[in-house]
Design a protein around this motif. Structure first.
Motif, PDB file in Angstrom:
ATOM      1  N   LYS A   1       0.845  -1.209   0.000  1.00  0.00           N
ATOM      2  CA  LYS A   1       0.000   0.000   0.000  1.00  0.00           C
ATOM      3  C   LYS A   1       0.878   1.257   0.000  1.00  0.00           C
ATOM      4  N   ALA A   2       1.951   1.245   0.793  1.00  0.00           N
ATOM      5  CA  ALA A   2       2.873   2.384   0.847  1.00  0.00           C
ATOM      6  C   ALA A   2       3.550   2.584  -0.514  1.00  0.00           C
ATOM      7  N   ARG A   3       3.969   1.495  -1.157  1.00  0.00           N
ATOM      8  CA  ARG A   3       4.609   1.580  -2.478  1.00  0.00           C
ATOM      9  C   ARG A   3       3.646   2.177  -3.499  1.00  0.00           C
ATOM     10  N   ALA A   4       2.391   1.759  -3.475  1.00  0.00           N
ATOM     11  CA  ALA A   4       1.391   2.303  -4.400  1.00  0.00           C
ATOM     12  C   ALA A   4       1.179   3.798  -4.158  1.00  0.00           C
ATOM     13  N   ALA A   5       1.138   4.206  -2.902  1.00  0.00           N
ATOM     14  CA  ALA A   5       0.964   5.626  -2.568  1.00  0.00           C
ATOM     15  C   ALA A   5       2.149   6.442  -3.081  1.00  0.00           C
ATOM     16  N   ILE A   6       3.354   5.914  -2.896  1.00  0.00           N
ATOM     17  CA  ILE A   6       4.553   6.606  -3.382  1.00  0.00           C
ATOM     18  C   ILE A   6       4.547   6.671  -4.908  1.00  0.00           C
ATOM     19  N   ASP A   7       4.192   5.576  -5.557  1.00  0.00           N
ATOM     20  CA  ASP A   7       4.155   5.556  -7.030  1.00  0.00           C
ATOM     21  C   ASP A   7       3.206   6.632  -7.567  1.00  0.00           C
ATOM     22  N   ASP A   8       2.031   6.775  -6.941  1.00  0.00           N
ATOM     23  CA  ASP A   8       1.071   7.801  -7.364  1.00  0.00           C
ATOM     24  C   ASP A   8       1.644   9.207  -7.154  1.00  0.00           C
ATOM     25  N   ALA A   9       2.283   9.425  -6.013  1.00  0.00           N
ATOM     26  CA  ALA A   9       2.853  10.739  -5.698  1.00  0.00           C
ATOM     27  C   ALA A   9       3.978  11.090  -6.667  1.00  0.00           C
ATOM     28  N   VAL A  10       4.829  10.121  -6.947  1.00  0.00           N
ATOM     29  CA  VAL A  10       5.959  10.337  -7.865  1.00  0.00           C
ATOM     30  C   VAL A  10       5.446  10.688  -9.261  1.00  0.00           C
ATOM     31  N   LEU A  11       4.438   9.970  -9.730  1.00  0.00           N
ATOM     32  CA  LEU A  11       3.863  10.257 -11.045  1.00  0.00           C
ATOM     33  C   LEU A  11       3.321  11.684 -11.089  1.00  0.00           C
ATOM     34  N   PHE A  12       2.636  12.087 -10.029  1.00  0.00           N
ATOM     35  CA  PHE A  12       2.077  13.436  -9.956  1.00  0.00           C
ATOM     36  C   PHE A  12       3.189  14.483 -10.042  1.00  0.00           C
TER      37      PHE A  12
END
Length: 159
Positions: free
Chosen positions: A66-77
Motif C-alpha cells: 500500500k505504501a509503495r502504491a501511494a509513493i508511485d502515485d505521488a511520484v507520477l504526480f
C-alpha cells in the motif's frame, strides 16, 4: 513589509487515502511555486506480533505494498509537473517517521492529509496529522478534503 516564505524542501506524507492525495496535490503545487524539492514519505505501520509471525509478515507485506502504491502515485504526480522529488518508505509510527524525515532533510515545511474523521474518532484512534502538527518544529500544512471542495466551489463561483 511582508517577508516572502522560501522553501528548498517540502516533506509530504502519503498513505494513498483521499486526504493524502490532496496533500500530495497541494504539496507538489507548493514545491512547484516555490522552486522546492518534494520528499514523499509513506509509512507502513508495524503490525502487532500478538497473533504470531505469519500474520505479522502478511500484514507488513500488505502495508508495504500500500505504501509503495501511494509513493508511485505521488511520484507520477510530481513527474507530470516537473517537480524534483525523493521518496522514502519506512516502517513504524507514521507521525514519528514523517517528523524524522523532515528533520533529517532539513525540510522547510511538512504537508500531510486529514481523513476528516471528526474530533471524537480522531481522539480515540489518534490522528497522524494532529500528531505532526503538535510535535513539528517547522510549518505544517494539513490538506483537508472538505476545505478543498469549498475552495473549488468558491473559485468556480468567482469566475
Amino acid at each position: 513589509m511582508r517577508e516572502q516564505f522560501e522553501a528548498r524542501e517540502i516533506v509530504i506524507g502519503t498513505d494513498g487515502s483521499a486526504g493524502a492525495a490532496l496533500a500530495v496535490e497541494q504539496g507538489v503545487w507548493l514545491a512547484k511555486m516555490l522552486g522546492a524539492r518534494a520528499t514523499f514519505v509513506a509509512v507502513a505501520r508495524e503490525p502487532s506480533l500478538v497473533l504470531g509471525e505469519p500474520y505479522y509478515q502478511r500484514a507488513l507485506t500488505a502495508d508495504l505494498a500500500k505504501a509503495r502504491a501511494a509513493i508511485d502515485d505521488a511520484v507520477l504526480f510530481a513527474e507530470e509537473r516537473d517537480v524534483p522529488y525523493e521518496s522514502e518508505i519506512l516502517e513504524g509510527a507514521p507521525a514519528e517517521k514523517i517528523l524524522g524525515v523532515a528533520q533529517a532533510h532539513g525540510a522547510d515545511m511538512i504537508v500531510v492529509g486529514c481523513r476528516g474523521r471528526g474530533a471524537v474518532t480522531g481522539a480515540v484512534l489518534g490522528s497522524v496529522s494532529s500528531d505532526v502538527v503538535h510535535r513539528a518544529d517547522r510549518p505544517v500544512l494539513v490538506a483537508r478534503p472538505a476545505a478543498h471542495v469549498e475552495l473549488a466551489a468558491a473559485s468556480t463561483l468567482a469566475v
